[in-house]
Design an enzyme around this catalytic site. Structure first.
Site, PDB file in Angstrom:
ATOM      1  N   LYS A  80      -7.736  -7.154  -6.215  1.00 43.41           N
ATOM      2  CA  LYS A  80      -7.841  -6.108  -7.450  1.00 43.41           C
ATOM      3  C   LYS A  80      -9.549  -6.979  -7.508  1.00 43.41           C
ATOM      4  O   LYS A  80     -10.344  -7.330  -6.687  1.00 43.41           O
ATOM      5  CB  LYS A  80      -7.515  -6.953  -8.386  1.00 43.41           C
ATOM      6  N   GLY A 136      -1.860   3.501 -25.582  1.00 41.25           N
ATOM      7  CA  GLY A 136      -2.655   3.840 -25.886  1.00 41.25           C
ATOM      8  C   GLY A 136      -2.514   5.287 -24.902  1.00 41.25           C
ATOM      9  O   GLY A 136      -1.746   5.760 -24.261  1.00 41.25           O
TER      10      GLY A 136
END
Length: 352
Positions: free
Chosen positions: A80, A184
C-alpha cells in the site's frame, strides 16, 4: 520510534519513505508480503495529522492487502502507499509524477492503483514515470458498464454480494425491508447504496461531505444521519465505507446493529474487538474479505483471456467465502476476523 518497533509492524518486507521537495510530495510505501506474488495495493491521499498517523495507516493497509489477496485466491502479495496531504487542496500533476517515480524506484515489487483521494487521471500521470501502475485503463467491467480502470464498481458489487449473503446467513432474509446504515457516500458507498435500494433495503447515510448525501436522499429515498450518530442507530446492518477504525472502544458500546458489513479497510481499531463484537451477538464480515472486489478487478484487467462474466463470477464468490468463515467461526466458537486471519495465513505463509 523505529519502524521495527511500531505496534502495526508485522514482518513487513519493505517500508520506504519519499520526500520530493519540488512537488511537495511526502509519501510512504509499505510492502507487507510477496510470497504469493508482487505486492499490489492502492495509493491513498489523505490529510493525515502527521507522519506517524500516515505510517500507522500504511502498515495496517498493506498487511490487509496481503490477507485480502490470499482470501480472494489471487497470486499477489500485499502492499500500500499513502500520500500526506489534502487531495482537494494540495494535489498537483507534478506531485503525481513524483509519486510515479517513487513507485518505479522499487523495481516492480510494488504495483499501485486507485484508492481514496486518487483518480484514474492521477494514476495516468504516475504512469508516465512508472510501468508499475494499475488501473489506468481497463478491458472488463463486472456490471456491464464501460470499463474505465476505476475499481470502485467492483468493490461495491463485492460488498453488496457479501452483505446480501451475510443477511441471508444471519437474518434468514433477503434485503427487502432490511435497514442498512452506510457510513460514507463516496465512489463505493453510493454504488453500494444503489444496489441495496434496488433490492428494497431502507437506507440511512452519513458523510463528512454533502454531495453524495443529497443525491442519496433524492434518488434513493435515503435518510441522512449525522456522522456521529450513524453507528448508533437500531438497525439491521452497519456498512462502514469511509476511513478505518470506526469500530473502536468508544463506538462499540453504542452499536445496536446485528451485522457489520462494509467496504472500509481496517474497520476494527484492534483485532480483539472482533471477539467483543461476537460477545455482543454482532456478526462482523471481515473487511478484507468483503471488500476484495477491487483487487479482483485489477487482477482480471491484467488477463487477456478474462471477460466481464468471469470477473463478475470471481467477485460473486465473496459471498461464499464469507459464509465459509461464518460457519467455521460458529463451529469453533471464535470471532470471524480471527478465523479469516487463520485461513489467509495458511495460504500466504507458504511460498506460492
Amino acid at each position: 520510534m523505529s519502524v521495527f518497533d511500531h505496534p502495526e509492524f508485522d514482518k513487513h518486507e519493505h517500508v520506504a519513505f519519499c520526500h520530493d521537495e519540488a512537488s511537495g510530495l511526502k509519501a510512504i510505501i509499505a510492502i507487507h508480503n510477496t510470497n504469493l506474488g508482487p505486492s499490489l495495493g492502492g495509493c491513498r491521499m489523505w490529510p493525515y495529522l502527521n507522519s506517524a498517523e500516515a505510517l500507522t495507516d500504511v502498515l495496517r493497509l498493506s498487511k490487509g492487502m496481503t490477507y485480502k489477496a490470499a482470501m480472494a485466491n489471487l497470486k499477489q502479495g500485499g502492499g500500500k502507499s499513502v500520500i500526506i496531504g489534502d487531495p482537494r487542496k494540495h494535489k498537483t500533476e507534478d506531485m503525481m509524477k513524483a509519486m510515479g517515480r517513487f513507485v518505479e524506484s522499487l523495481n516492480g515489487r510494488y504495483i499501485t492503483a486507485e484508492d481514496s483521494g486518487i483518480s484514474v487521471e492521477n494514476l495516468q500521470a504516475m504512469a508516465t514515470q512508472s510501468s508499475h501502475i494499475a488501473g489506468t485503463s481497463a478491458q472488463y467491467n463486472a456490471l456491464g458498464e464501460t470499463p474505465t480502470g476505476n475499481p470502485a464498481p467492483s468493490t461495491a458489487y463485492g460488498v453488496f454480494v457479501g452483505l446480501k449473503a451475510t443477511v441471508q446467513h444471519v437474518l434468514k432474509s433477503d434485503l427487502n425491508g432490511v435497514k442498512v446504515a452506510i457510513q460514507g457516500m463516496g465512489h463505493v458507498g453510493y454504488r453500494l447504496a444503489k444496489q441495496l435500494h434496488a433490492e428494497g433495503a431502507k437506507l440511512y447515510v452519513a458523510d463528512i461531505y454533502p454531495e453524495g448525501l443529497a443525491k442519496a436522499e433524492a434518488e434513493l429515498g435515503a435518510t441522512i444521519v449525522a456522522p456521529e450518530e450513524i453507528l448508533t442507530l437500531p438497525l439491521d446492518v452497519i456498512a462502514p465505507c469511509a476511513m478505518g477504525s470506526s469500530i473502536n472502544d468508544e463506538s462499540l458500546p453504542d452499536i445496536q446493529a446485528k451485522i457489520i458489513a462494509g467496504a472500509a479497510n481496517n474497520q476494527l481499531a484492534r483485532e480483539s474487538l472482533g471477539t467483543a463484537l461476537k460477545e455482543k451477538g454482532i456478526v462482523y464480515a471481515p473487511d478484507y474479505v468483503i471488500n476484495a472486489g477491487g483487487i479482483i478487478d485489477i487482477y482480471h484487467q491484467k488477463l487477456d483471456d478474462s471477460s466481464d462474466d468471469a470477473m463478475r463470477a470471481h467477485i460473486a464468490k465473496i459471498g461464499e467465502t464469507l459464509v465459509e468463515v461464518y460457519e467455521r467461526a460458529e463451529a469453533e466458537n471464535r470471532a470471524t476476523n480471527l478465523v479469516a486471519n487463520q485461513i489467509a495465513e495458511e495460504r500466504f505463509t507458504t511460498q506460492g
